[in-house]
Design a protein around this motif. Sequence first.
Motif, PDB file in Angstrom:
ATOM      1  N   LEU A 126      -2.959  -8.811  10.252  1.00 24.51           N
ATOM      2  CA  LEU A 126      -3.760  -8.721   9.092  1.00 24.51           C
ATOM      3  C   LEU A 126      -2.996  -8.307   7.928  1.00 24.51           C
ATOM      4  CD1 LEU A 126      -7.317  -7.551  10.151  1.00 24.51           C
ATOM      5  CD2 LEU A 126      -6.566  -9.797  10.005  1.00 24.51           C
ATOM      6  N   GLN A 127      -1.714  -7.875   7.972  1.00 22.34           N
ATOM      7  CA  GLN A 127      -0.581  -7.207   7.080  1.00 22.34           C
ATOM      8  C   GLN A 127      -1.406  -6.277   6.156  1.00 22.34           C
ATOM      9  OE1 GLN A 127       0.395 -11.127   5.467  1.00 22.34           O
ATOM     10  NE2 GLN A 127       2.520 -10.461   6.138  1.00 22.34           N
ATOM     11  N   PRO A 128      -1.719  -5.161   7.097  1.00 20.18           N
ATOM     12  CA  PRO A 128      -2.499  -3.865   6.173  1.00 20.18           C
ATOM     13  C   PRO A 128      -1.583  -3.253   5.282  1.00 20.18           C
ATOM     14  CG  PRO A 128      -1.854  -3.402   8.287  1.00 20.18           C
ATOM     15  CD  PRO A 128      -1.541  -4.691   8.270  1.00 20.18           C
ATOM     16  N   VAL A 129      -2.337  -2.802   4.383  1.00 25.47           N
ATOM     17  CA  VAL A 129      -1.728  -1.645   3.436  1.00 25.47           C
ATOM     18  C   VAL A 129      -1.675  -0.267   4.331  1.00 25.47           C
ATOM     19  CG1 VAL A 129      -1.522  -0.406   1.236  1.00 25.47           C
ATOM     20  CG2 VAL A 129      -2.390  -2.671   1.258  1.00 25.47           C
ATOM     21  N   ALA A 130      -0.380  -0.007   4.769  1.00 25.18           N
ATOM     22  CA  ALA A 130      -0.539   1.308   5.496  1.00 25.18           C
ATOM     23  C   ALA A 130      -0.433   2.595   4.886  1.00 25.18           C
ATOM     24  CB  ALA A 130       0.573   1.103   6.690  1.00 25.18           C
ATOM     25  N   VAL A 131      -1.197   3.607   5.140  1.00 23.34           N
ATOM     26  CA  VAL A 131      -1.437   4.858   4.426  1.00 23.34           C
ATOM     27  C   VAL A 131      -1.053   5.970   5.386  1.00 23.34           C
ATOM     28  CG1 VAL A 131      -2.741   6.408   3.194  1.00 23.34           C
ATOM     29  CG2 VAL A 131      -3.420   3.911   2.945  1.00 23.34           C
ATOM     30  N   SER A 132       0.250   6.543   4.742  1.00 25.75           N
ATOM     31  CA  SER A 132       0.741   7.546   5.641  1.00 25.75           C
ATOM     32  C   SER A 132       0.131   8.852   5.168  1.00 25.75           C
ATOM     33  CB  SER A 132       2.045   7.637   5.566  1.00 25.75           C
ATOM     34  OG  SER A 132       2.685   8.977   6.345  1.00 25.75           O
ATOM     35  N   ARG A 133      -0.605   9.906   6.002  1.00 23.00           N
ATOM     36  CA  ARG A 133      -1.125  10.929   5.492  1.00 23.00           C
ATOM     37  C   ARG A 133      -0.130  11.965   5.453  1.00 23.00           C
ATOM     38  NH1 ARG A 133      -7.266  10.940   8.165  1.00 23.00           N
ATOM     39  NH2 ARG A 133      -7.706   9.062   7.194  1.00 23.00           N
ATOM     40  N   GLN A 134       0.901  11.930   5.996  1.00 20.74           N
ATOM     41  CA  GLN A 134       2.240  12.836   6.033  1.00 20.74           C
ATOM     42  C   GLN A 134       3.140  12.850   4.812  1.00 20.74           C
ATOM     43  OE1 GLN A 134       1.536  11.241   8.927  1.00 20.74           O
ATOM     44  NE2 GLN A 134       0.456  13.158   9.810  1.00 20.74           N
ATOM     45  N   ASP A 135       2.799  11.633   4.124  1.00 15.73           N
ATOM     46  CA  ASP A 135       3.778  11.145   2.789  1.00 15.73           C
ATOM     47  C   ASP A 135       2.958  11.781   1.573  1.00 15.73           C
ATOM     48  OD1 ASP A 135       5.254  10.133   0.937  1.00 15.73           O
ATOM     49  OD2 ASP A 135       4.891   8.271   1.442  1.00 15.73           O
ATOM     50  N   PRO A 136       3.809  12.767   0.866  1.00 14.10           N
ATOM     51  CA  PRO A 136       2.917  13.138  -0.196  1.00 14.10           C
ATOM     52  C   PRO A 136       2.542  12.169  -1.376  1.00 14.10           C
ATOM     53  CG  PRO A 136       4.958  14.114  -0.039  1.00 14.10           C
ATOM     54  CD  PRO A 136       4.828  13.347   1.037  1.00 14.10           C
ATOM     55  N   ASP A 137       3.468  11.084  -1.342  1.00 15.10           N
ATOM     56  CA  ASP A 137       3.470  10.013  -2.293  1.00 15.10           C
ATOM     57  C   ASP A 137       2.454   8.853  -1.823  1.00 15.10           C
ATOM     58  OD1 ASP A 137       4.992  11.183  -4.173  1.00 15.10           O
ATOM     59  OD2 ASP A 137       7.068  10.614  -3.238  1.00 15.10           O
ATOM     60  N   SER A 138       1.838   8.879  -0.589  1.00 14.14           N
ATOM     61  CA  SER A 138       1.012   8.002  -0.113  1.00 14.14           C
ATOM     62  C   SER A 138       0.015   7.513  -0.867  1.00 14.14           C
ATOM     63  CB  SER A 138       0.399   8.358   1.232  1.00 14.14           C
ATOM     64  OG  SER A 138       0.014   7.471   1.629  1.00 14.14           O
ATOM     65  N   ARG A 139      -0.650   8.185  -1.684  1.00  9.75           N
ATOM     66  CA  ARG A 139      -1.705   7.616  -2.570  1.00  9.75           C
ATOM     67  C   ARG A 139      -1.068   6.803  -3.650  1.00  9.75           C
ATOM     68  NH1 ARG A 139      -6.839  11.438  -4.242  1.00  9.75           N
ATOM     69  NH2 ARG A 139      -6.637  11.194  -2.181  1.00  9.75           N
ATOM     70  N   LYS A 140      -0.084   7.509  -4.432  1.00  5.79           N
ATOM     71  CA  LYS A 140       0.623   6.303  -5.217  1.00  5.79           C
ATOM     72  C   LYS A 140       1.154   5.247  -4.839  1.00  5.79           C
ATOM     73  CE  LYS A 140       4.433   7.628  -6.887  1.00  5.79           C
ATOM     74  NZ  LYS A 140       5.658   8.389  -7.383  1.00  5.79           N
ATOM     75  N   ASN A 141       1.877   5.435  -3.520  1.00  4.39           N
ATOM     76  CA  ASN A 141       2.359   4.350  -3.181  1.00  4.39           C
ATOM     77  C   ASN A 141       1.252   3.281  -2.520  1.00  4.39           C
ATOM     78  OD1 ASN A 141       4.798   5.394  -3.317  1.00  4.39           O
ATOM     79  ND2 ASN A 141       5.096   6.046  -1.338  1.00  4.39           N
ATOM     80  N   THR A 142       0.204   3.533  -2.017  1.00  4.52           N
ATOM     81  CA  THR A 142      -0.864   2.750  -1.798  1.00  4.52           C
ATOM     82  C   THR A 142      -1.400   1.887  -2.981  1.00  4.52           C
ATOM     83  OG1 THR A 142      -1.376   4.062   0.052  1.00  4.52           O
ATOM     84  CG2 THR A 142      -3.204   2.723  -0.475  1.00  4.52           C
ATOM     85  N   VAL A 143      -1.697   2.677  -3.990  1.00  3.29           N
ATOM     86  CA  VAL A 143      -2.321   2.068  -5.306  1.00  3.29           C
ATOM     87  C   VAL A 143      -1.236   0.920  -5.797  1.00  3.29           C
ATOM     88  CG1 VAL A 143      -2.695   2.506  -7.635  1.00  3.29           C
ATOM     89  CG2 VAL A 143      -3.638   4.061  -5.907  1.00  3.29           C
ATOM     90  N   ALA A 144       0.030   1.378  -5.699  1.00  2.00           N
ATOM     91  CA  ALA A 144       1.146   0.316  -6.258  1.00  2.00           C
ATOM     92  C   ALA A 144       0.918  -0.900  -5.245  1.00  2.00           C
ATOM     93  CB  ALA A 144       2.379   1.007  -6.105  1.00  2.00           C
ATOM     94  N   GLU A 145       0.890  -0.751  -3.836  1.00  2.83           N
ATOM     95  CA  GLU A 145       1.194  -1.873  -3.011  1.00  2.83           C
ATOM     96  C   GLU A 145      -0.141  -2.802  -3.201  1.00  2.83           C
ATOM     97  OE1 GLU A 145       2.293  -4.510  -0.127  1.00  2.83           O
ATOM     98  OE2 GLU A 145       3.249  -3.013  -1.185  1.00  2.83           O
ATOM     99  N   ILE A 146      -1.384  -2.079  -3.452  1.00  2.10           N
ATOM    100  CA  ILE A 146      -2.466  -3.088  -3.658  1.00  2.10           C
ATOM    101  C   ILE A 146      -2.429  -3.586  -4.994  1.00  2.10           C
ATOM    102  CG2 ILE A 146      -5.125  -2.920  -4.055  1.00  2.10           C
ATOM    103  CD1 ILE A 146      -5.223  -0.364  -1.977  1.00  2.10           C
TER     104      ILE A 146
END
Length: 160
Positions: A126-146
Motif C-alpha cells: 500500500l506504500q505507507p508513509v512510515a512513521v518512526s517513533r525513534q526519529d525526533p524529526d519524524s513528525r516533520k518528515n511525515t508531514v513533508a511526505e504527505i
Amino acid sequence: QTVLQGIILLPLRATCIIFLLLLAWLFASIATFCQPGRGSVPLKGWRRRMIQTALPGLTHTAFFIMGFQVKVKGKVASPPEAPIFVAAPHSSFFDAIICALTGMPSIVSRAENLSTPVFGTILSSLQPVAVSRQDPDSRKNTVAEITKRALSRGQWPQVI
C-alpha cells in the motif's frame, strides 16, 4: 441449533479468512517483488493495478465472511478531488473497511508494522508513509511526505 451452527461456521469462516489473507499476501508479494525504488517511488502499471483491484476485492470478501455488510451512502471522493482522505477515529480493524472502500490508499503507519509477518508485506504494497517513533524529526518528515504525495497529481495513491 445455534450452537451447532457456530461449531460448524466458525472453523469454516476462519479457514476462508486465512485463505483470503494468504492470497492477499501473495498478490502483495508479487506486486512488490523486485520493486524499483522500494517505497520511495510510486507503484506504476500492472503493480499498481494489481493492488488496486485484488486487495479491495479480497478485503470486501473477508469482511463479508466475517458478517459485515457495508453500504456507502454518497460518493467516495476520487484521488484528484481529495488527495488526502481522513478517517476517524482510526482505532480498530474497521479502518480496513475504509481502506477497501476507497481503493486501498496509502496509509500512515508505524515503521515497525512493516516488519510484521504477512501483514507487513500487505502493508508495504500500500506504500505507507512510515512513521518512526525513534526519529525526533519524524513528525516533520511525515508531514513533508504527505504533502509531497498530495501534490503529486495522481502519481501516488490517495493518502488516508
